[in-house]
Design a protein around this motif. Sequence first.
Motif, PDB file in Angstrom:
ATOM      1  N   SER A  48      44.536  41.776  33.090  1.00  0.00           N
ATOM      2  CA  SER A  48      43.107  42.045  33.274  1.00  0.00           C
ATOM      3  C   SER A  48      42.811  42.698  34.622  1.00  0.00           C
ATOM      4  N   ARG A  51      45.212  48.488  34.939  1.00  0.00           N
ATOM      5  CA  ARG A  51      44.564  49.413  34.005  1.00  0.00           C
ATOM      6  C   ARG A  51      45.585  50.412  33.472  1.00  0.00           C
ATOM      7  N   ASP A  54      48.499  52.654  35.310  1.00  0.00           N
ATOM      8  CA  ASP A  54      49.172  52.025  36.444  1.00  0.00           C
ATOM      9  C   ASP A  54      50.681  52.011  36.201  1.00  0.00           C
ATOM     10  N   ILE A 204      48.746  47.754  27.027  1.00  0.00           N
ATOM     11  CA  ILE A 204      47.482  48.260  27.564  1.00  0.00           C
ATOM     12  C   ILE A 204      47.672  49.565  28.339  1.00  0.00           C
ATOM     13  N   ARG A 256      47.390  58.203  39.795  1.00  0.00           N
ATOM     14  CA  ARG A 256      47.544  56.861  39.245  1.00  0.00           C
ATOM     15  C   ARG A 256      48.182  55.934  40.279  1.00  0.00           C
TER      16      ARG A 256
END
Length: 354
Positions: A48, A51, A54, A204, A256
Amino acid sequence: MLLSDFDFELDDELIALRPAAKRDFSRLLYVDPNQNEIKDYIFHDLPSLLRAGDVLVFNNSKTIRAQLDGIRHARDENSKDVAINVNLHKNTAPDVWRAFCKPAKRLHQGDRIVFSPELSAIVLEKDDGGDIALQFSKAGDELLHAIDGIGHMPLPPYIGLKRAVDEKDESDYQTTYAAIEGSVATPTAGLHFTTEILDELRNIGVETHFLTLHVGAGTFLPVKSENISEHKMHSEYFEISEETANALNKAKGEGRRVICVGTTSLRSIESALDESGHVTAVKKETDIFLHPGKQVRFVDALISNFHLPKSTLLMLMSAFAGIDEVKAAYQHAIKNKYRFFSYGDAGLWIKKVI
């Protein structure tokens, strides 16, 4: 800066002698010095906080059973056998390791230490402080296999002095992704990761890449110079592949975040930068010493455990996130009963923008 600038008091009860019951159930302190944020999480909350896009960089070095017990047999009829405890700390040739030995005063150049019927070593040289060069009767993979069969996991002194190494440490003191044998101390920031949390991160859109730095026992040696700039770092061998270097440079070029898992990963990347600030594919030694006044150029965030007072690792953290910010975060961790050091809790540290 002075060594005393990196001192703090810590109750013994906060020194973790065992890891959390589940790896990702350790606590996670989120520290963003740019937003003046310090927040408490559990390690399985990490997805969480990251992102898509990353990049996580892991050290996949595998810890060997580097603590050995041997016998230096009597030299003559007027002497006795002596039990010798050996902690390997640096591989310098296929059959040679530097080691800290106790009692070193009972060893002379040319002595033979017998570890098992199949493995022995000759004392090649002896330095001050119990640092000894040992030439083994086996070499390369055959030597590593022999060490694996008779050695013990090399727990840090602040654990090993309080309890014996046992069977649980064989798995507890090893990352789930360890692959390449060579470390004599585990890159402990990685101990919090499970295969499940790695899968969740990849799902994710977080990239994962690996490098190798073989951690030496020198990581536990104290800083003796009050002026920290006079400290000489131990050297450690590391490798970064062409594939990993290209992936990291691509991520930075696209804006990034590159997030290191552990100070060993960060030191490797910062040691591999060329003049233009790009990561190069390398196989070499590094003795880089990052402390306040030294700039961390490439890495954007760092996952790291809480480190010993007056240690070079605490100095690295202060260079990365700011000395005042690190002091504040450590005091928060102490007040809120975080667990410290190798088996303790972790932090996700954002680099301070200067």
